[in-house]
Design an enzyme around this catalytic site. Structure first.
Site: not given
Length: 343
Positions: A190, A288
């Site tokens: 992430r 993402h």
């Protein structure tokens, strides 16, 4: 408790979406003002709940804010209708969700807020603040699960080549950007995890990086030779030129901003958007999207679901299984285009 219908909006809260909603856009809620408008006893309860989320469960500040936003919205609804927290029941919870639905909240937002309410009422019941747990009976519409957009493997390679080409002049920011894109795609971490990395978290001898994920959970994630090369050049030739001579919290950071502090996630997102935007035909995406792409390409390359779950740091296998739908859909699309008897 009985809720009388009024046209009054929830105190201090928006009429449509919370922090993670996907429906109509509205102004961001003034959470502090809405919280301050609640009765003192309720504010104290929310303070205790915030400590539970932050200290006992170790949730990120962003996640804690989302949970608190749901609770403040619920308590504002109760207070605005003349109710008391001690009398909270399933009818009140349903009325709260119904009000948001009338005001345009999406299925995804309703599902998220229902989950937040269930978490809160369960906690309050365990602590004795509620005689029973009404949230256990609360059902909300199932959220639509959108299939994530991903790059094709050749597009991902083009993104990496573009970043590497930009770094050929040995500009420190360009060297950093190349390492960022390579590491994001190589590991599927992430963006918050990437920005939280320190230099000491990288083990070049084993080509792995130690990542601090959601809930304070650590995991070890491998990376490949291209990412290793980009990282080494960044550390050897670029990082020292951006580093500042101070003992601040970002001193040990792996990735630095232009002013020498720890890289901000917003800057990392701009880096990825620019890199992906350079590839003709590629869908615009941020970090993402690279994470989605990495997971999809791992599964398409034969990785098993459990391994991908561990690499990505998913709490449950159900989250990782979303990527199997992506790969199946892509396989079907290829079949439809290529097989003479597909249509």
């Amino acid at each position: 408790m009985t809720i009388r219908r009024t046209s009054r909006s929830v105190i201090g809260m928006p009429s449509t979406e919370g922090p993670h909603g996907t429906g109509k856009r509205a102004r961001r809620p003034d959470l502090r003002a809405a919280r301050a408008a609640l009765p003192e006893s309720v504010r104290k309860l929310i303070d205790d709940y915030e400590r539970h989320l932050s200290l006992e469960r170790g949730l990120s500040a962003h996640t804690v804010r989302a949970y608190l936003g749901d609770v403040v919205s619920l308590m504002g609804f109760v207070d605005g209708n003349g109710g008391r927290f001690e009398d909270l029941d399933i009818g009140t919870l349903r009325g709260w969700l119904a009000r948001q639905r009338e005001e345009g909240a999406s299925r995804t937002t309703l599902a998220r807020r229902a989950a937040g309410a269930r978490t809160f009422t369960a906690w309050a019941h365990r602590g004795g603040a509620l005689a029973s747990d009404p949230g256990g009976r609360l059902v909300a519409p199932r959220a639509h699960r959108k299939l994530p957009g991903v790059l094709r493997a050749e597009q991902a390679s083009d993104v990496m080549r573009f970043s590497a080409a930009g770094a050929e002049q040995r500009d420190p920011v360009a060297l950093r950007d190349s390492a960022i894109v390579e590491l994001l795609y190589a590991t599927g971490v992430r963006v918050s995890e990437l920005c939280g990395l320190d230099v000491g978290d990288v083990d070049f001898s084993r080509r792995v990086v130690l990542v601090l994920g959601k809930g304070g959970k650590e995991r070890v994630v491998p990376f490949g030779v291209p990412a290793e090369a980009a990282l080494r050049v960044w550390l050897d030739e670029g990082r020292g030129k951006l580093a500042v001579e101070s003992e601040g919290p970002g001193k040990a950071a792996l990735f630095l901003g232009a002013r020498g502090g720890r890289l901000d996630p917003r800057a990392a997102r701009r880096v990825v958007h620019d890199a992906v935007g350079s590839v003709p035909g590629a869908n615009d995406m941020g970090p993402h999207g690279l994470r989605h792409s990495a997971a999809t390409h791992l599964l398409e390359g034969g990785a098993d679901l459990r391994s991908v779950q561990e690499l990505l740091g998913h709490a449950t296998l159900a989250t990782t299984q979303l990527y199997t739908h992506v790969t199946v859909d892509r396989l079907k699309a290829i079949h439809d285009r290529a097989h003479p008897r597909a249509r």
